[in-house]
Scaffold this motif. Structure first.
Motif, PDB file in Angstrom:
ATOM      1  N   ALA A  15       0.938  -1.523  -0.251  1.00  0.00           N
ATOM      2  CA  ALA A  15       0.099   0.179  -0.157  1.00  0.00           C
ATOM      3  C   ALA A  15       0.816   0.860   0.039  1.00  0.00           C
ATOM      4  CB  ALA A  15      -0.451  -0.261   1.055  1.00  0.00           C
ATOM      5  N   ASP A  16       1.708   1.545   1.122  1.00  0.00           N
ATOM      6  CA  ASP A  16       2.484   2.913   0.593  1.00  0.00           C
ATOM      7  C   ASP A  16       3.614   2.895  -0.764  1.00  0.00           C
ATOM      8  OD1 ASP A  16       2.474   3.101   3.499  1.00  0.00           O
ATOM      9  OD2 ASP A  16       4.014   1.642   4.113  1.00  0.00           O
ATOM     10  N   GLN A  17       3.931   1.724  -0.699  1.00  0.00           N
ATOM     11  CA  GLN A  17       4.616   1.394  -2.940  1.00  0.00           C
ATOM     12  C   GLN A  17       3.857   1.871  -3.492  1.00  0.00           C
ATOM     13  OE1 GLN A  17       6.232  -2.042  -3.285  1.00  0.00           O
ATOM     14  NE2 GLN A  17       7.995  -1.347  -1.837  1.00  0.00           N
ATOM     15  N   ARG A  18       2.275   1.398  -3.627  1.00  0.00           N
ATOM     16  CA  ARG A  18       1.059   1.523  -4.466  1.00  0.00           C
ATOM     17  C   ARG A  18       1.300   3.802  -4.215  1.00  0.00           C
ATOM     18  NH1 ARG A  18      -1.330  -1.837  -3.830  1.00  0.00           N
ATOM     19  NH2 ARG A  18      -2.397  -1.170  -2.093  1.00  0.00           N
ATOM     20  N   THR A  19       0.737   3.791  -2.825  1.00  0.00           N
ATOM     21  CA  THR A  19       0.548   5.933  -3.380  1.00  0.00           C
ATOM     22  C   THR A  19       1.165   6.397  -3.720  1.00  0.00           C
ATOM     23  OG1 THR A  19      -0.501   4.624  -0.642  1.00  0.00           O
ATOM     24  CG2 THR A  19      -0.621   6.665  -0.712  1.00  0.00           C
ATOM     25  N   VAL A  20       2.373   6.509  -3.004  1.00  0.00           N
ATOM     26  CA  VAL A  20       3.307   6.729  -3.353  1.00  0.00           C
ATOM     27  C   VAL A  20       3.975   7.218  -5.216  1.00  0.00           C
ATOM     28  CG1 VAL A  20       6.104   7.201  -3.544  1.00  0.00           C
ATOM     29  CG2 VAL A  20       4.674   6.878  -1.566  1.00  0.00           C
ATOM     30  N   ILE A  21       4.215   5.555  -5.460  1.00  0.00           N
ATOM     31  CA  ILE A  21       3.520   5.453  -7.365  1.00  0.00           C
ATOM     32  C   ILE A  21       2.571   5.708  -7.537  1.00  0.00           C
ATOM     33  CG2 ILE A  21       3.658   4.118  -8.792  1.00  0.00           C
ATOM     34  CD1 ILE A  21       5.198   1.738  -7.366  1.00  0.00           C
ATOM     35  N   VAL A  22       1.855   6.199  -7.442  1.00  0.00           N
ATOM     36  CA  VAL A  22       0.380   6.497  -7.639  1.00  0.00           C
ATOM     37  C   VAL A  22       0.375   7.819  -8.179  1.00  0.00           C
ATOM     38  CG1 VAL A  22      -2.410   7.069  -7.893  1.00  0.00           C
ATOM     39  CG2 VAL A  22      -1.105   4.729  -8.325  1.00  0.00           C
ATOM     40  N   ARG A  23       0.632   8.070  -6.286  1.00  0.00           N
ATOM     41  CA  ARG A  23       0.543  10.265  -6.256  1.00  0.00           C
ATOM     42  C   ARG A  23       1.457  10.578  -7.383  1.00  0.00           C
ATOM     43  NH1 ARG A  23      -2.607  12.507  -2.833  1.00  0.00           N
ATOM     44  NH2 ARG A  23      -3.918  11.119  -1.114  1.00  0.00           N
ATOM     45  N   ALA A  24       2.860  10.192  -7.309  1.00  0.00           N
ATOM     46  CA  ALA A  24       3.713  11.330  -7.236  1.00  0.00           C
ATOM     47  C   ALA A  24       3.935  11.255  -9.627  1.00  0.00           C
ATOM     48  CB  ALA A  24       5.615  10.147  -7.978  1.00  0.00           C
ATOM     49  N   PHE A  25       3.334   9.920 -10.316  1.00  0.00           N
ATOM     50  CA  PHE A  25       3.607   9.458 -11.753  1.00  0.00           C
ATOM     51  C   PHE A  25       1.780   9.580 -12.111  1.00  0.00           C
ATOM     52  CE2 PHE A  25       6.797   6.870 -10.018  1.00  0.00           C
ATOM     53  CZ  PHE A  25       7.950   7.404 -11.654  1.00  0.00           C
ATOM     54  N   PHE A  26       1.175   9.511 -11.301  1.00  0.00           N
ATOM     55  CA  PHE A  26      -0.334   9.843 -12.184  1.00  0.00           C
ATOM     56  C   PHE A  26      -0.920  11.658 -11.660  1.00  0.00           C
ATOM     57  CE2 PHE A  26       0.308   5.461 -12.591  1.00  0.00           C
ATOM     58  CZ  PHE A  26       0.251   5.284 -13.677  1.00  0.00           C
ATOM     59  N   LEU A  27      -0.994  11.544 -10.301  1.00  0.00           N
ATOM     60  CA  LEU A  27      -0.997  12.831  -9.544  1.00  0.00           C
ATOM     61  C   LEU A  27      -0.071  14.863  -9.232  1.00  0.00           C
ATOM     62  CD1 LEU A  27      -2.938  11.310  -7.248  1.00  0.00           C
ATOM     63  CD2 LEU A  27      -3.918  12.002  -9.099  1.00  0.00           C
ATOM     64  N   GLY A  28       1.164  13.383 -10.002  1.00  0.00           N
ATOM     65  CA  GLY A  28       2.329  14.769 -10.338  1.00  0.00           C
ATOM     66  C   GLY A  28       2.646  15.064  -8.897  1.00  0.00           C
ATOM     67  N   GLN A  29       2.903  14.487  -8.087  1.00  0.00           N
ATOM     68  CA  GLN A  29       3.152  15.062  -6.808  1.00  0.00           C
ATOM     69  C   GLN A  29       5.147  14.962  -6.650  1.00  0.00           C
ATOM     70  OE1 GLN A  29       0.336  13.683  -4.120  1.00  0.00           O
ATOM     71  NE2 GLN A  29      -0.685  15.305  -3.850  1.00  0.00           N
ATOM     72  N   SER A  30       5.522  15.670  -6.245  1.00  0.00           N
ATOM     73  CA  SER A  30       6.467  16.099  -5.661  1.00  0.00           C
ATOM     74  C   SER A  30       6.899  14.938  -4.666  1.00  0.00           C
ATOM     75  CB  SER A  30       7.563  17.048  -5.731  1.00  0.00           C
ATOM     76  OG  SER A  30       6.626  18.183  -3.939  1.00  0.00           O
ATOM     77  N   VAL A  31       8.623  14.343  -4.748  1.00  0.00           N
ATOM     78  CA  VAL A  31       9.427  13.634  -3.004  1.00  0.00           C
ATOM     79  C   VAL A  31       8.726  14.800  -1.784  1.00  0.00           C
ATOM     80  CG1 VAL A  31      11.039  13.293  -1.818  1.00  0.00           C
ATOM     81  CG2 VAL A  31      10.413  12.726  -4.749  1.00  0.00           C
ATOM     82  N   ASP A  43      13.280  10.902   2.434  1.00  0.00           N
ATOM     83  CA  ASP A  43      14.080   9.595   1.724  1.00  0.00           C
ATOM     84  C   ASP A  43      13.244   8.027   1.739  1.00  0.00           C
ATOM     85  OD1 ASP A  43      16.369  11.059   1.630  1.00  0.00           O
ATOM     86  OD2 ASP A  43      17.514  10.122   3.237  1.00  0.00           O
ATOM     87  N   ILE A  44      12.499   8.491   3.128  1.00  0.00           N
ATOM     88  CA  ILE A  44      11.072   7.490   2.416  1.00  0.00           C
ATOM     89  C   ILE A  44      10.968   7.206   1.420  1.00  0.00           C
ATOM     90  CG2 ILE A  44       9.741   6.526   3.329  1.00  0.00           C
ATOM     91  CD1 ILE A  44      12.548   6.164   5.416  1.00  0.00           C
ATOM     92  N   ILE A  45      10.008   8.557   1.175  1.00  0.00           N
ATOM     93  CA  ILE A  45       9.090   8.304   0.131  1.00  0.00           C
ATOM     94  C   ILE A  45      10.331   7.614  -1.219  1.00  0.00           C
ATOM     95  CG2 ILE A  45       8.417   9.976  -1.291  1.00  0.00           C
ATOM     96  CD1 ILE A  45       6.968   9.761   1.115  1.00  0.00           C
ATOM     97  N   ARG A  46      11.561   8.770  -1.805  1.00  0.00           N
ATOM     98  CA  ARG A  46      12.226   8.162  -2.849  1.00  0.00           C
ATOM     99  C   ARG A  46      12.599   6.721  -2.194  1.00  0.00           C
ATOM    100  NH1 ARG A  46      14.052  13.176  -1.847  1.00  0.00           N
ATOM    101  NH2 ARG A  46      15.827  13.508  -0.350  1.00  0.00           N
ATOM    102  N   ALA A  47      12.954   5.586  -1.241  1.00  0.00           N
ATOM    103  CA  ALA A  47      12.803   4.681  -1.198  1.00  0.00           C
ATOM    104  C   ALA A  47      11.554   3.669  -1.831  1.00  0.00           C
ATOM    105  CB  ALA A  47      13.504   3.953   0.153  1.00  0.00           C
ATOM    106  N   ARG A  48      10.405   3.858  -0.956  1.00  0.00           N
ATOM    107  CA  ARG A  48       9.003   3.596  -1.434  1.00  0.00           C
ATOM    108  C   ARG A  48       9.154   3.713  -2.837  1.00  0.00           C
ATOM    109  NH1 ARG A  48       5.347   5.494   3.197  1.00  0.00           N
ATOM    110  NH2 ARG A  48       6.069   4.249   4.603  1.00  0.00           N
ATOM    111  N   MET A  49       9.387   4.988  -3.801  1.00  0.00           N
ATOM    112  CA  MET A  49       9.107   4.658  -4.768  1.00  0.00           C
ATOM    113  C   MET A  49      10.601   3.595  -5.456  1.00  0.00           C
ATOM    114  SD  MET A  49       9.076   8.464  -6.885  1.00  0.00           S
ATOM    115  CE  MET A  49       8.100   8.739  -6.052  1.00  0.00           C
ATOM    116  N   TYR A  50      11.142   3.893  -5.052  1.00  0.00           N
ATOM    117  CA  TYR A  50      12.863   2.899  -5.860  1.00  0.00           C
ATOM    118  C   TYR A  50      12.315   1.349  -6.294  1.00  0.00           C
ATOM    119  CZ  TYR A  50      16.498   0.472  -5.532  1.00  0.00           C
ATOM    120  OH  TYR A  50      17.859  -0.409  -7.077  1.00  0.00           O
ATOM    121  N   TYR A  51      11.856   0.814  -4.776  1.00  0.00           N
ATOM    122  CA  TYR A  51      11.407  -0.491  -4.634  1.00  0.00           C
ATOM    123  C   TYR A  51      10.245  -0.686  -5.527  1.00  0.00           C
ATOM    124  CZ  TYR A  51      15.540  -0.513  -1.724  1.00  0.00           C
ATOM    125  OH  TYR A  51      16.561  -1.071  -1.449  1.00  0.00           O
TER     126      TYR A  51
END
Length: 65
Positions: A15-31, A43-51
């Motif tokens: 759920a954490d990874q999905r939230t970050v990826i959807v919000r960053a790539f589909f909604l355009g939110q920054s880190v 750093d946690i946001i970047r890690a969730r995005m990476y993994y």
């Protein structure tokens, strides 16, 4: 909206990874925006995005064509 193939792969993420990826790539939110919104360090946001992107890539590779 993502294609059904991508939507299925997204469901396989945590759920954490999905939230970050959807919000960053589909909604355009920054880190920085995500870190503030989710109350976690950038750093946690970047890690969730990476993994999450790694897991998404693997899930898409395993999907039958």
């Amino acid at each position: 909206m993502p294609s059904p193939l991508v939507a299925d792969a997204l469901r396989r993420l945590t759920a954490d990874q999905r939230t970050v990826i959807v919000r960053a790539f589909f909604l355009g939110q920054s880190v920085a925006e995500l870190a503030t919104l989710l109350n976690v360090p950038p750093d946690i946001i970047r890690a969730r995005m990476y993994y999450g992107l790694r897991a998404l890539h693997l899930a898409l590779q395993q999907t039958p064509s």
